[in-house]
Design a protein around this motif. Structure first.
Motif, PDB file in Angstrom:
ATOM      1  N   MET A   1      -6.142  14.784 -60.729  1.00  0.00           N
ATOM      2  CA  MET A   1      -6.332  14.939 -62.153  1.00  0.00           C
ATOM      3  C   MET A   1      -7.233  16.133 -62.447  1.00  0.00           C
ATOM      4  O   MET A   1      -7.008  16.848 -63.405  1.00  0.00           O
ATOM      5  CB  MET A   1      -6.928  13.636 -62.701  1.00  0.00           C
ATOM      6  CG  MET A   1      -6.899  13.576 -64.188  1.00  0.00           C
ATOM      7  SD  MET A   1      -5.204  13.542 -64.733  1.00  0.00           S
ATOM      8  CE  MET A   1      -5.369  12.831 -66.290  1.00  0.00           C
ATOM      9  N   LEU A   2      -8.239  16.318 -61.612  1.00  0.00           N
ATOM     10  CA  LEU A   2      -9.156  17.442 -61.801  1.00  0.00           C
ATOM     11  C   LEU A   2      -8.418  18.776 -61.690  1.00  0.00           C
ATOM     12  O   LEU A   2      -8.691  19.700 -62.463  1.00  0.00           O
ATOM     13  CB  LEU A   2     -10.290  17.364 -60.772  1.00  0.00           C
ATOM     14  CG  LEU A   2     -11.352  18.451 -60.839  1.00  0.00           C
ATOM     15  CD1 LEU A   2     -12.071  18.401 -62.184  1.00  0.00           C
ATOM     16  CD2 LEU A   2     -12.337  18.278 -59.718  1.00  0.00           C
ATOM     17  N   GLU A   3      -7.462  18.857 -60.752  1.00  0.00           N
ATOM     18  CA  GLU A   3      -6.701  20.095 -60.581  1.00  0.00           C
ATOM     19  C   GLU A   3      -5.859  20.403 -61.813  1.00  0.00           C
ATOM     20  O   GLU A   3      -5.703  21.568 -62.191  1.00  0.00           O
ATOM     21  CB  GLU A   3      -5.809  20.008 -59.346  1.00  0.00           C
ATOM     22  CG  GLU A   3      -6.567  19.996 -58.037  1.00  0.00           C
ATOM     23  CD  GLU A   3      -7.093  18.621 -57.695  1.00  0.00           C
ATOM     24  OE1 GLU A   3      -6.572  17.618 -58.228  1.00  0.00           O
ATOM     25  OE2 GLU A   3      -8.056  18.542 -56.916  1.00  0.00           O
ATOM     26  N   ILE A   4      -5.331  19.368 -62.456  1.00  0.00           N
ATOM     27  CA  ILE A   4      -4.530  19.579 -63.673  1.00  0.00           C
ATOM     28  C   ILE A   4      -5.410  20.132 -64.787  1.00  0.00           C
ATOM     29  O   ILE A   4      -5.032  21.082 -65.476  1.00  0.00           O
ATOM     30  CB  ILE A   4      -3.848  18.264 -64.105  1.00  0.00           C
ATOM     31  CG1 ILE A   4      -2.803  17.846 -63.069  1.00  0.00           C
ATOM     32  CG2 ILE A   4      -3.203  18.403 -65.477  1.00  0.00           C
ATOM     33  CD1 ILE A   4      -2.230  16.465 -63.292  1.00  0.00           C
ATOM     34  N   PHE A   5      -6.592  19.537 -64.966  1.00  0.00           N
ATOM     35  CA  PHE A   5      -7.508  20.037 -65.988  1.00  0.00           C
ATOM     36  C   PHE A   5      -7.904  21.488 -65.712  1.00  0.00           C
ATOM     37  O   PHE A   5      -7.957  22.311 -66.631  1.00  0.00           O
ATOM     38  CB  PHE A   5      -8.761  19.167 -66.078  1.00  0.00           C
ATOM     39  CG  PHE A   5      -8.566  17.893 -66.847  1.00  0.00           C
ATOM     40  CD1 PHE A   5      -8.181  17.913 -68.169  1.00  0.00           C
ATOM     41  CD2 PHE A   5      -8.780  16.671 -66.245  1.00  0.00           C
ATOM     42  CE1 PHE A   5      -8.014  16.746 -68.889  1.00  0.00           C
ATOM     43  CE2 PHE A   5      -8.615  15.493 -66.940  1.00  0.00           C
ATOM     44  CZ  PHE A   5      -8.227  15.532 -68.266  1.00  0.00           C
ATOM     45  N   ARG A   6      -8.180  21.793 -64.456  1.00  0.00           N
ATOM     46  CA  ARG A   6      -8.566  23.167 -64.118  1.00  0.00           C
ATOM     47  C   ARG A   6      -7.424  24.144 -64.371  1.00  0.00           C
ATOM     48  O   ARG A   6      -7.637  25.245 -64.867  1.00  0.00           O
ATOM     49  CB  ARG A   6      -9.001  23.249 -62.658  1.00  0.00           C
ATOM     50  CG  ARG A   6     -10.371  22.718 -62.457  1.00  0.00           C
ATOM     51  CD  ARG A   6     -10.874  23.004 -61.078  1.00  0.00           C
ATOM     52  NE  ARG A   6     -12.229  22.498 -60.949  1.00  0.00           N
ATOM     53  CZ  ARG A   6     -12.832  22.332 -59.810  1.00  0.00           C
ATOM     54  NH1 ARG A   6     -12.222  22.628 -58.694  1.00  0.00           N
ATOM     55  NH2 ARG A   6     -14.058  21.865 -59.775  1.00  0.00           N
TER      56      ARG A   6
END
Length: 76
Positions: free
Chosen positions: A1-6
């Motif tokens: 999920m963090l990669e999507i936000f980034r």
């Protein structure tokens, strides 16, 4: 999920200045703002939302490291 936000943040990080430049170019030539203004506003909103998402999803160790890097960069 963090990669999507980034990823979304990085995309909007480039869309925002492009749309701001396009808006400035149109306004200097006396044309209506229209789509560039909406695109710039939506990009800014998405940047804020994804930045909050990045901060919420990061581990405390990464938060401390990132904030330390920001503090170090501002101190120089």
């Amino acid at each position: 999920m963090l990669e999507i936000f980034r990823f979304v943040f990085e995309v909007n990080f480039f869309v925002f200045p492009i749309s701001a430049g396009w808006l400035t170019w149109r306004k200097l030539r006396g044309k209506p703002a229209g789509r560039p203004l909406r695109m710039m506003i939506m990009s800014l909103i998405m940047m804020v939302l994804t930045f909050v998402g990045i901060l919420v999803n990061e581990t405390p160790e990464n938060k401390a490291r990132v904030l330390g890097n920001i503090h170090h960069m501002l101190g120089d």
